[in-house]
Design an enzyme around this catalytic site. Structure first.
Site, PDB file in Angstrom:
ATOM      1  N   GLU A  43       0.817  -1.205   0.000  1.00  0.00           N
ATOM      2  CA  GLU A  43       0.000   0.000   0.000  1.00  0.00           C
ATOM      3  C   GLU A  43       0.859   1.267   0.000  1.00  0.00           C
ATOM      4  O   GLU A  43       0.516   2.262  -0.637  1.00  0.00           O
ATOM      5  CB  GLU A  43      -0.947   0.004   1.207  1.00  0.00           C
ATOM      6  CG  GLU A  43      -2.087  -0.993   1.101  1.00  0.00           C
ATOM      7  CD  GLU A  43      -2.943  -0.777  -0.134  1.00  0.00           C
ATOM      8  OE1 GLU A  43      -3.232   0.389  -0.478  1.00  0.00           O
ATOM      9  OE2 GLU A  43      -3.316  -1.773  -0.780  1.00  0.00           O
ATOM     10  N   CYS A 198     -11.994   2.478 -15.474  1.00  0.00           N
ATOM     11  CA  CYS A 198     -12.348   3.894 -15.306  1.00  0.00           C
ATOM     12  C   CYS A 198     -11.071   4.729 -15.248  1.00  0.00           C
ATOM     13  O   CYS A 198     -10.801   5.431 -14.269  1.00  0.00           O
ATOM     14  CB  CYS A 198     -13.194   4.081 -14.049  1.00  0.00           C
ATOM     15  SG  CYS A 198     -13.998   5.706 -13.950  1.00  0.00           S
ATOM     16  N   CYS A 205     -15.686   2.489 -20.893  1.00  0.00           N
ATOM     17  CA  CYS A 205     -17.032   2.499 -20.319  1.00  0.00           C
ATOM     18  C   CYS A 205     -17.910   1.316 -20.747  1.00  0.00           C
ATOM     19  O   CYS A 205     -18.680   0.792 -19.930  1.00  0.00           O
ATOM     20  CB  CYS A 205     -17.727   3.818 -20.648  1.00  0.00           C
ATOM     21  SG  CYS A 205     -16.919   5.264 -19.907  1.00  0.00           S
ATOM     22  N   CYS A 214     -24.106   5.011 -13.890  1.00  0.00           N
ATOM     23  CA  CYS A 214     -23.066   6.046 -13.848  1.00  0.00           C
ATOM     24  C   CYS A 214     -23.603   7.343 -14.439  1.00  0.00           C
ATOM     25  O   CYS A 214     -23.920   7.416 -15.634  1.00  0.00           O
ATOM     26  CB  CYS A 214     -21.830   5.583 -14.613  1.00  0.00           C
ATOM     27  SG  CYS A 214     -20.526   6.839 -14.688  1.00  0.00           S
TER      28      CYS A 214
END
Length: 363
Positions: A43, A198, A205, A214
């Site tokens: 992370e 995205c 899309c 969306c």
């Protein structure tokens, strides 16, 4: 801002994310399903850095530092050397400091409480949430750059996502959409969908499981959202790098512990105004380093862009006649170019050393 829009079926949002991740998301990454140390490390490395870049660094890092205890016990120099090239070096310094704090304050065990994780150096709200979700399956919302972009489009939230007011709206939505179960899969799905589908430019899309709800897609606003960062002209600085060579050895100086390239090894740097002409370099080296030069070669000026400014670097290659005691001070070291490439050096210095290694100036 959200215009008269409530969360459309939040449970369906999570279900679609989870189902998509299991079928199309990223699997088999070296930190997935691993212990909390590797999850934490990944992370931190993934902050502002893509998976494809991080993976080889991650594998090399855990090979050298397989546990929190091993990381804490080793030197910052070694940590920075294994981070070299990954950028944003404060992450590495914080990582090392955090490992030491865990050994001192948590008996060598990574804390499980969210507040305790958040209190560790270099860990913000979203990173702490990701660690909690992946390592401890806690119900915590994340909001990294990919998720900000996804939610801004999904809800048609206008405004720069780095602005506090807009970020607060995004956090509210991130919390509201959290599922009651499978949070780790959901969290991975959000990250994967933002990174793979995205995307900032050319989003796919038609392949997105969220397209029917969306708002940006339905209203043909995908290209306009999220609202770009307000344009800001970056300040520009100029610096001359003195690449002092004695045979195949190069002189490096250790940067101060904080700030740009903190703790890394770099060639001596001089304000370019002090060396307006290449011919001045020899006199400068004699005055400041006590050594004469055999020849000087000006390499091409190039630009390295930081978050807050642009640095224009002019490298001067100087073969010096000797290694005087004046140079051999704490914080300075002569290294073989090959060895220097394995040390803790920033990316622009690595590129210069690779040029030298390829034959430019080494005789």
């Amino acid at each position: 801002m959200i215009k008269n829009r409530q969360n459309p079926r939040p449970e369906l949002f999570a279900h679609r994310i989870i189902d998509w991740q299991q079928q199309h998301g990223r699997h088999g990454l070296p930190w997935q399903g691993a212990d909390v140390y590797r999850i934490w490390l990944s992370e931190i490395m993934l902050q502002q850095t893509q998976v494809v870049t991080v993976t080889p660094y991650f594998l090399r890092f855990v090979a050298r530092f397989p546990t929190i205890a091993a990381l804490a016990a080793d030197s910052q120099e070694a940590v920075l050397a294994h981070w070299s090239g990954l950028g944003y070096y404060s992450r590495a310094r914080n990582l090392h400091r955090t490992a030491q704090l865990i050994m001192q304050r948590h008996e060598g065990t990574f804390p499980q409480q969210f507040e305790d994780i958040l209190a560790l150096p270099g860990i913000g709200r979203s990173t702490a949430a990701a660690i909690s979700a992946f390592a401890f399956h806690e119900r915590c919302a994340i909001l990294d750059g990919n998720v900000k972009r996804l939610l801004a489009r999904y809800h048609a939230i206008e405004g720069y996502t780095g602005e506090k007011k807009i970020e607060a709206q995004l956090w509210q939505q991130a919390e509201a959409l959290l599922p009651k179960r499978d949070v780790a899969i959901y969290t991975q799905g959000l990250m994967d969908l933002g990174a793979l589908i995205c995307t900032r430019s050319k989003p796919q899309c038609p392949l997105c499981p969220l397209q029917t709800d969306c708002a940006a897609y339905q209203n043909n606003q995908v290209a306009q959202l999220p609202t770009p960062r307000p344009r800001k002209v970056l300040p520009e600085r100029h610096s001359t790098f003195l690449l002092l060579l004695n045979g195949a050895d190069i002189l490096l100086e250790k940067r101060p512990g904080s700030g740009i390239w903190g703790g890394l090894w770099c060639p001596p740097q001089v304000d370019s105004k002090l060396l307006s002409k290449v011919e001045d370099a020899g006199a400068y080296c004699l005055q400041h380093f006590g050594t004469e030069t055999k020849y000087t070669l000006a390499l091409s000026t190039f630009t390295h862009t930081f978050t807050h400014f642009k640095l224009h670097i002019t490298p001067l290659l100087l073969q010096v006649t000797n290694k005087p005691k004046k140079i051999q001070e704490p914080g300075r070291v002569w290294m073989k170019v090959d060895d220097a490439l394995q040390a803790a050096i920033p990316t622009p210095v690595r590129k210069l050393l690779q040029e030298i290694q390829a034959g430019r100036g080494v005789k």
